[in-house]
Design an enzyme around this catalytic site. Structure first.
Site, short mmCIF file in Angstrom:
data_model
loop_
_atom_site.label_atom_id
_atom_site.label_comp_id
_atom_site.label_asym_id
_atom_site.label_seq_id
_atom_site.Cartn_x
_atom_site.Cartn_y
_atom_site.Cartn_z
N ARG A 66 -2.18 -4.71 -6.46
CA ARG A 66 -3.16 -4.25 -5.48
C ARG A 66 -2.89 -5.00 -4.19
O ARG A 66 -1.85 -5.10 -3.51
CB ARG A 66 -4.53 -4.42 -5.92
CG ARG A 66 -4.83 -3.54 -7.08
CD ARG A 66 -4.78 -1.82 -6.82
NE ARG A 66 -6.01 -1.53 -6.23
CZ ARG A 66 -6.97 -1.02 -6.69
NH1 ARG A 66 -7.09 -0.96 -7.91
NH2 ARG A 66 -7.97 -0.54 -5.76
N SER A 67 -4.12 -5.60 -3.73
CA SER A 67 -3.99 -6.26 -2.12
C SER A 67 -3.09 -7.39 -1.92
O SER A 67 -2.99 -7.89 -1.06
CB SER A 67 -5.42 -6.19 -1.33
OG SER A 67 -5.91 -4.96 -1.16
N ALA A 68 -2.87 -8.01 -3.20
CA ALA A 68 -1.90 -9.16 -2.96
C ALA A 68 -0.70 -8.68 -2.53
O ALA A 68 0.06 -9.60 -1.97
CB ALA A 68 -1.79 -9.88 -4.49
#
Length: 390
Positions: A66-68
């Site tokens: 995801r946003s990593a």
């Protein structure tokens, strides 16, 4: 719980925390990797590859992070700047003329990375099918008017961040961000990390199936409750919070093969814990003789650019150029740390003062946005190891 892998002497608290995550925090399958001064000191994995399956997690099992992904994507623009190909203080429109429409002439490249562009939402969200076309997201952002005066405030650009990074990369290099990452980051470092999963890797079955998350839980561990929590803001369909996370609506299933094969630099990177940790290690020093950021670029990444109440996440956040910084909303290892969490649990960061680089991936996605308790337990294990003199 059978835990596989190794820790070097002194980092046993990380292993203990990893075991407790399964015993007390409901972990189903996960891995954690830690580097120190370019050398791996923690390499652990356990549980099942799929959140609802029985096949064991193996060394090399990868997950959607995801946003990593945003921390990896940020490195693209910062390295282009480091090479003299991109000016962080130039208008985005200097590279992407169509972007200048609707009052965006004053949006700088810097504003894309520090979440001050004023473009966290799309008035007309994309469908999941439309989002598979790499041109559709940038076109939609170019047609969007800012919701605040660019540069004057900050708010988390949950999805639009990726389209701006992607199109800037293409305009400068002729390659999409996923292609650039594969050639310039993953290949030299030997990373099992993809933005746009190749057919060969999909066929190999190395990427586990994760749980699906819906609305977020409250962000971080703030001492005082804000007037409105991120959960409450997300429940309001007219809020910037809800609209930012709904720029693709409904949000794609991260287990969908078509979604995994696409490249969304804000949300759908796929990586092992080892790859995240090794990537961050190369941002702050050499790894097997290869380094990504020079010292000046590493300082840019972690120099505070935005701080205070976040127009999207509601609570106070801190950003450098493309990276979240240590704070109550995104606790990392120390004040000098920089990195990025992924909604649902994953986390990657570097801390130049201690030489630590950290990567954690999981299939047990939770509603947490920035401070998952399982990741935080592992970070505390790293901190305890250093305090004990590891």
């Amino acid at each position: 719980m059978k835990v596989n892998g190794t820790v070097v002497e002194g980092f046993e608290p990380v292993r203990e925390a990893f075991v407790r995550n399964f015993e007390a925090l409901g972990e189903r399958g996960a891995a954690v990797s830690v580097y120190r001064d370019g050398q791996r000191v923690v390499d652990l994995w356990a549980g099942t590859r799929d959140v609802d399956g029985t096949e064991p997690w193996e060394r090399g099992t990868a997950q959607v992070v995801r946003s990593a992904t945003k921390g990896v994507a940020a490195a693209v623009l910062l390295m282009l700047h480091q090479r003299g190909e991109l000016d962080l203080d130039a208008p985005v429109g200097a590279y992407w003329p169509e972007f200048k429409a609707h009052g965006k002439e004053r949006v700088l490249v810097r504003h894309v990375l520090n979440h001050r562009a004023g473009l966290p939402v799309l008035d007309t969200p994309l469908t999941p099918a439309q989002a598979l076309d790499p041109a559709r997201g940038p076109e939609a952002v170019a047609a969007q008017a800012p919701v605040w005066e660019p540069g004057t405030d900050h708010g988390y650009h949950a999805l639009t961040y990726g389209w701006m990074v992607d199109e800037l990369t293409r305009r400068v290099t002729g390659r999409w961000a996923g292609e650039w990452i594969a050639a310039e980051l993953a290949a030299p470092l030997g990373l099992d990390l993809w933005l746009g999963l190749p057919e060969s890797e999909a066929a190999a079955g190395r990427v586990g199936r994760s749980g699906r998350v819906e609305g977020p839980e409250p962000v971080g561990g703030l001492r005082a409750r804000p007037k409105r929590s991120v959960t409450e803001a997300y429940a309001d369909p007219d809020s910037l919070t809800r609209r930012a996370f709904a720029a693709i609506s409904p949000f794609p299933d991260q287990n969908d093969p078509a979604h995994r094969a696409a490249a969304l630099p804000a949300t759908n990177g796929i990586a092992t814990a080892e790859a995240l940790a090794r990537f961050y290690a190369a941002l702050i020093g050499p790894v097997d003789g290869f380094r990504l950021f020079d010292a000046a670029t590493a300082r840019l990444a972690r120099a505070e650019e935005s701080a205070g109440p976040d127009r999207v996440l509601v609570v106070g956040t801190r950003f450098g150029l493309g990276y979240m910084l240590h704070g109550s909303a995104s606790p990392l290892l120390a004040p000098t740390s920089f990195g990025h969490p992924g909604r649902g649990g994953s986390l990657g960061f570097a801390d130049p003062d201690s030489g630590i680089a950290f990567g954690y991936v999981t299939n047990g996605f939770r509603k947490t946005v920035t401070a998952d308790p399982r990741a935080q337990a592992l970070v505390r294990g790293v901190r305890e190891s250093l305090t004990r003199g590891a």
